[in-house]
Design an enzyme around this catalytic site. Structure first.
Site, PDB file in Angstrom:
ATOM      1  N   LYS A   1       0.975  -1.297  -0.138  1.00  0.00           N
ATOM      2  CA  LYS A   1      -0.103   0.149  -0.078  1.00  0.00           C
ATOM      3  C   LYS A   1       0.951   1.502   0.227  1.00  0.00           C
ATOM      4  O   LYS A   1       1.780   1.555   1.210  1.00  0.00           O
ATOM      5  CB  LYS A   1      -0.805   0.109   1.154  1.00  0.00           C
ATOM      6  CG  LYS A   1      -1.767   1.245   1.187  1.00  0.00           C
ATOM      7  CD  LYS A   1      -2.378   1.521   2.709  1.00  0.00           C
ATOM      8  CE  LYS A   1      -2.849   2.876   2.577  1.00  0.00           C
ATOM      9  NZ  LYS A   1      -2.203   4.129   2.306  1.00  0.00           N
TER      10      LYS A   1
ATOM     11  N   GLY B   1       5.607   3.680   9.873  1.00  0.00           N
ATOM     12  CA  GLY B   1       4.632   4.890   9.856  1.00  0.00           C
ATOM     13  C   GLY B   1       4.764   5.493  11.361  1.00  0.00           C
ATOM     14  O   GLY B   1       5.637   5.188  12.531  1.00  0.00           O
TER      15      GLY B   1
ATOM     16  N   GLU C   1       8.057  -0.280  12.135  1.00  0.00           N
ATOM     17  CA  GLU C   1       9.183   0.921  12.326  1.00  0.00           C
ATOM     18  C   GLU C   1       8.326   2.211  12.398  1.00  0.00           C
ATOM     19  O   GLU C   1       7.556   2.643  11.578  1.00  0.00           O
ATOM     20  CB  GLU C   1       9.844   0.871  10.843  1.00  0.00           C
ATOM     21  CG  GLU C   1      10.434  -0.379  10.374  1.00  0.00           C
ATOM     22  CD  GLU C   1      11.527  -0.715  11.219  1.00  0.00           C
ATOM     23  OE1 GLU C   1      12.290   0.245  11.727  1.00  0.00           O
ATOM     24  OE2 GLU C   1      12.159  -1.973  10.895  1.00  0.00           O
ATOM     25  N   LEU C   2       8.459   2.710  13.515  1.00  0.00           N
ATOM     26  CA  LEU C   2       7.664   3.833  13.976  1.00  0.00           C
ATOM     27  C   LEU C   2       8.568   5.197  14.299  1.00  0.00           C
ATOM     28  O   LEU C   2       9.710   5.213  13.657  1.00  0.00           O
ATOM     29  CB  LEU C   2       6.860   3.268  15.256  1.00  0.00           C
ATOM     30  CG  LEU C   2       6.320   1.961  14.850  1.00  0.00           C
ATOM     31  CD1 LEU C   2       5.705   1.579  16.257  1.00  0.00           C
ATOM     32  CD2 LEU C   2       5.241   1.910  13.868  1.00  0.00           C
TER      33      LEU C   2
ATOM     34  N   CYS D   1      12.346   9.657   9.817  1.00  0.00           N
ATOM     35  CA  CYS D   1      12.083   8.872  10.989  1.00  0.00           C
ATOM     36  C   CYS D   1      13.422   9.045  11.910  1.00  0.00           C
ATOM     37  O   CYS D   1      13.126   9.300  13.130  1.00  0.00           O
ATOM     38  CB  CYS D   1      11.782   7.853  10.936  1.00  0.00           C
ATOM     39  SG  CYS D   1      12.931   6.722   9.804  1.00  0.00           S
TER      40      CYS D   1
HETATM   41  P1  NAD Z   1       0.873   7.097   9.298  1.00  0.00           P
HETATM   42  O1  NAD Z   1       1.130   6.165  10.421  1.00  0.00           O
HETATM   43  O2  NAD Z   1      -0.308   8.015   9.367  1.00  0.00           O
HETATM   44  O3  NAD Z   1       0.628   6.510   7.881  1.00  0.00           O
HETATM   45  C1  NAD Z   1       1.646   5.585   7.474  1.00  0.00           C
HETATM   46  C2  NAD Z   1       1.123   4.653   6.404  1.00  0.00           C
HETATM   47  O4  NAD Z   1       0.225   3.776   7.064  1.00  0.00           O
HETATM   48  C3  NAD Z   1       0.430   5.462   5.509  1.00  0.00           C
HETATM   49  O5  NAD Z   1       0.425   4.892   4.158  1.00  0.00           O
HETATM   50  C4  NAD Z   1      -1.234   5.189   5.896  1.00  0.00           C
HETATM   51  O6  NAD Z   1      -2.119   5.262   4.667  1.00  0.00           O
HETATM   52  C5  NAD Z   1      -1.330   3.759   6.469  1.00  0.00           C
HETATM   53  N1  NAD Z   1      -2.251   3.635   7.359  1.00  0.00           N
HETATM   54  C6  NAD Z   1      -2.760   4.534   8.272  1.00  0.00           C
HETATM   55  N2  NAD Z   1      -3.658   3.647   8.893  1.00  0.00           N
HETATM   56  C7  NAD Z   1      -3.787   2.574   8.663  1.00  0.00           C
HETATM   57  C8  NAD Z   1      -4.325   1.345   9.152  1.00  0.00           C
HETATM   58  N3  NAD Z   1      -5.269   1.491  10.108  1.00  0.00           N
HETATM   59  N4  NAD Z   1      -4.099   0.190   8.455  1.00  0.00           N
HETATM   60  C9  NAD Z   1      -3.242  -0.024   7.622  1.00  0.00           C
HETATM   61  N5  NAD Z   1      -2.582   1.200   7.182  1.00  0.00           N
HETATM   62  C10 NAD Z   1      -2.699   2.467   7.654  1.00  0.00           C
HETATM   63  O7  NAD Z   1       2.165   7.901   9.336  1.00  0.00           O
HETATM   64  P2  NAD Z   1       2.717   9.023   8.601  1.00  0.00           P
HETATM   65  O8  NAD Z   1       2.459  10.332   9.300  1.00  0.00           O
HETATM   66  O9  NAD Z   1       2.070   8.670   7.132  1.00  0.00           O
HETATM   67  O10 NAD Z   1       4.263   8.713   8.645  1.00  0.00           O
HETATM   68  C11 NAD Z   1       5.137   9.561   9.318  1.00  0.00           C
HETATM   69  C12 NAD Z   1       5.522   8.685  10.475  1.00  0.00           C
HETATM   70  O11 NAD Z   1       6.272   7.601  10.058  1.00  0.00           O
HETATM   71  C13 NAD Z   1       6.332   9.468  11.692  1.00  0.00           C
HETATM   72  O12 NAD Z   1       5.782   9.072  12.975  1.00  0.00           O
HETATM   73  C14 NAD Z   1       7.909   8.786  11.271  1.00  0.00           C
HETATM   74  O13 NAD Z   1       8.648   8.933  12.443  1.00  0.00           O
HETATM   75  C15 NAD Z   1       7.386   7.439  10.995  1.00  0.00           C
HETATM   76  N6  NAD Z   1       8.463   6.509  10.208  1.00  0.00           N
HETATM   77  C16 NAD Z   1       9.204   5.886  10.599  1.00  0.00           C
HETATM   78  C17 NAD Z   1      10.210   5.210  10.045  1.00  0.00           C
HETATM   79  C18 NAD Z   1      11.066   4.148  10.795  1.00  0.00           C
HETATM   80  O14 NAD Z   1      11.715   3.505   9.890  1.00  0.00           O
HETATM   81  N7  NAD Z   1      10.969   3.636  11.716  1.00  0.00           N
HETATM   82  C19 NAD Z   1      10.424   5.688   8.597  1.00  0.00           C
HETATM   83  C20 NAD Z   1       9.734   6.544   8.128  1.00  0.00           C
HETATM   84  C21 NAD Z   1       8.710   7.164   9.021  1.00  0.00           C
END
Ligand code: NAD
Length: 514
Positions: free
Chosen positions: A180, A231, A253-254, A287
């Site tokens: 996705k 995310g 990975e958060l 992140c």
């Molecule tokens: P988010 O959690 O809002 O969304 C991430 C992805 O998950 C999107 O594609 C979204 O559509 C999807 N999603 C949301 N709810 C879902 C559900 N219930 N089921 C399935 N998929 C769902 O995050 P964001 O704001 O788009 O991204 C930024 C965050 O990501 C920041 O907190 C950042 O630190 C984190 N991040 C972590 C890493 C890592 O490697 N640890 C890398 C990049 C970003």
């Protein structure tokens, strides 16, 4: 400014690859102007189910194809990624608003991860003989069976490299992938995927879906055999609950609130250059970006002066060349989020050391790299992840105080230590609660080390990507034991072997064999 290598026709041909049976689309804007870049098709829950079903079939043949064939396809894809580097750089910049330099980090990482997994999968995942329970009576082997269909969910910020870091090891391990894509990163992902398809990867083996998380994301996590989620921590917790209910594995990975420790022996100019890049690469929407700087009081004045001068003199832009130091925020929502954190901090008494203002004269979502001081626990920026454009600077009186402050966070993703002494840096690193720690660099040392695991502790996640650990996520270890001599089956049999068995146990203990 150089014209992009990509065209509306290319965007349309890439977005045709999204698995979407309906005609609904959503307009995706480019951060450089805020104008529509392309129309992205919407997938439905049914499309996700179809994609997973087709992936499941394709996976059977891919798993049987073996390591050598998979390696051949992945290495060819690697070469195509390098051949198409200019196009990929353009797409990453157009979608994310990053500078070319920061887009290059993404493209390099995608190629490097592909080469690593192509060359390492067999070494890490081939079957191995293990010590048998009863020596001579049986043999024991562990083989690694691909889990099946992996669901990969990636955010918008590092769409290309994060996709590669999860999809490629899954493919190398013999799994299929349904991914996705976030709306804002879909083009980069589709262009990455196209290189793999052109290299010989069957289309169904890596399907891309797009659409609302509540429908597409939920349908995906309901169907797949393993979930790779990148995310926010809030979404990660929901995914973990679902994976728990379904009893499927997940790597999460958060978020982070990453700390940089500037010790008292640094060269202030050099440390300021490191801090500026660590905080504002990709405008802090990474992140592993630094959001908290703990600087020793002994170097605080020259360090702060050098940091402010560097940020004030930085060139902002998103042109398709290497002219800019820092880019744009990726979306209007990001600008709102940053301004909300900043307004809250300023209203509660924080002071702006550098930046603090939007730069709409450059593009709609540009914002000055901003450093705050006087940040206190009642402010959102103190402990919440801002995820862009804002870092806080704190003064400390000792190394120990810096370590305690850095660890006083619910997160534990990345940390960094700046010091002239590598030995001291490693000693401090031993005390930091983070999944990756960089000495004399912000994040690139660990991020680029594709042979080493990457992930978070505490609320920053579960599981690891990269390295052997990143490949082992996608397989089930299966233990196969083959009987050679019959084991006892009756009381009489046990009576005959009891003495020799206990003797064997004592001998093994005496020679300290496990
Ligand atoms: P988010 O959690 O809002 O969304 C991430 C992805 O998950 C999107 O594609 C979204 O559509 C999807 N999603 C949301 N709810 C879902 C559900 N219930 N089921 C399935 N998929 C769902 O995050 P964001 O704001 O788009 O991204 C930024 C965050 O990501 C920041 O907190 C950042 O630190 C984190 N991040 C972590 C890493 C890592 O490697 N640890 C890398 C990049 C970003």
């Amino acid at each position: 400014m150089r014209a992009p290598t990509a065209s509306p026709e290319l965007f349309a041909s890439l977005t045709d690859d999204v698995v979407a049976s309906g005609s609904e689309t959503v307009a995706v804007a480019t951060p450089s102007t805020g104008e529509t870049l392309h129309e992205l098709p919407r997938s439905s829950a049914d499309d996700v189910r179809d994609a997973v079903a087709r992936a499941r079939l394709a996976q059977l043949a891919w798993a049987r194809a073996g390591f050598a064939e998979r390696r051949r396809v992945l290495l060819r894809a690697h070469d195509l990624l390098l051949d198409r580097a200019d196009l990929l750089l353009d797409l990453v910049q157009l979608e994310s608003g990053k500078t070319r330099g920061q887009a290059l980090e993404e493209v390099y990482q995608a190629a490097s991860v592909t080469r690593y997994n192509a060359l390492s999968a067999r070494r890490v995942l081939r079957g191995r003989t293990r010590r048998a329970g009863v020596p001579l009576a049986s043999t024991t082997r562990v083989r690694y069976r691909p889990k099946g269909v992996a669901g990969v969910i990636t955010p918008w910020n590092y769409a290309l490299s994060l996709a590669a870091m999860d999809v490629v090891p899954a493919l190398a391990a013999g799994c299929a992938v349904v991914q996705k894509a976030d709306d804002q990163g879909a083009l980069s992902i589709l262009a990455l995927r196209r290189a793999f398809i052109d290299a010989g990867l069957p289309e169904a083996l890596w399907a891309v879906v797009a659409g609302p998380a509540s429908e597409v994301g939920e349908a995906l996590t309901d169907q797949v055999d393993y979930i790779c989620f990148t995310g926010s921590t809030a979404t990660g917790r929901k995914i973990a609950e679902k994976a728990g209910r379904r009893l499927v594995g997940a790597s999460l990975e958060l978020g982070g609130k990453n700390a940089m420790l500037v010790l008292d022996d640094v060269d202030p100019e050099q440390a300021a250059a490191d801090a500026a890049y660590a905080c504002f690469s990709a405008m802090g929407q990474l992140c592993v970006s630094t959001e908290r700087i703990y600087v020793h009081r002994a170097v605080a004045a020259p360090f702060t002066k050098a940091l402010v001068e560097r940020l004030d003199g930085a060139t902002l832009g998103s042109s398709l060349d290497y002219g800019a130091d820092f880019g744009s925020l990726a979306t209007a929502a990001q600008l709102e989020r940053i301004e909300a954190h900043l307004d809250d901090a300023l209203a509660k008494g924080a002071t702006v050391l550098a930046g603090g203002r939007p730069r709409t004269d450059i593009g709609p979502w540009f914002f000055q790299p901003t450093v705050l001081t006087g940040v206190t626990p009642d402010m959102r920026v103190y402990a919440e992840e801002t995820f862009g454009a804002v870092a806080s600077l704190f003064l400390v009186d000792s190394e120990e105080e810096a370590i305690l402050a850095a660890n006083a966070s619910e997160y534990g993703l990345n940390a960094s230590v700046l010091t002239r002494s590598r030995r001291r840096g490693r000693r401090v690193a031993d005390s930091l609660e983070a999944g990756s720690i960089n000495i004399n660099e912000g994040y690139r040392g660990t991020f680029g080390s594709v042979d080493a695991p990457m992930g978070g502790v505490k609320a920053s996640g579960l599981g690891r990507r990269n390295g052997p650990e990143g490949l082992l996520r996608f397989v089930e270890p299966v233990t196969v034991s083959t009987g050679i001599l019959p084991l006892p089956r009756s009381g009489r049999d046990f009576g005959l072997v009891a003495g020799p068995f206990l003797l064997l146990a004592r001998v093994l203990r005496a020679i300290r064999r496990r």
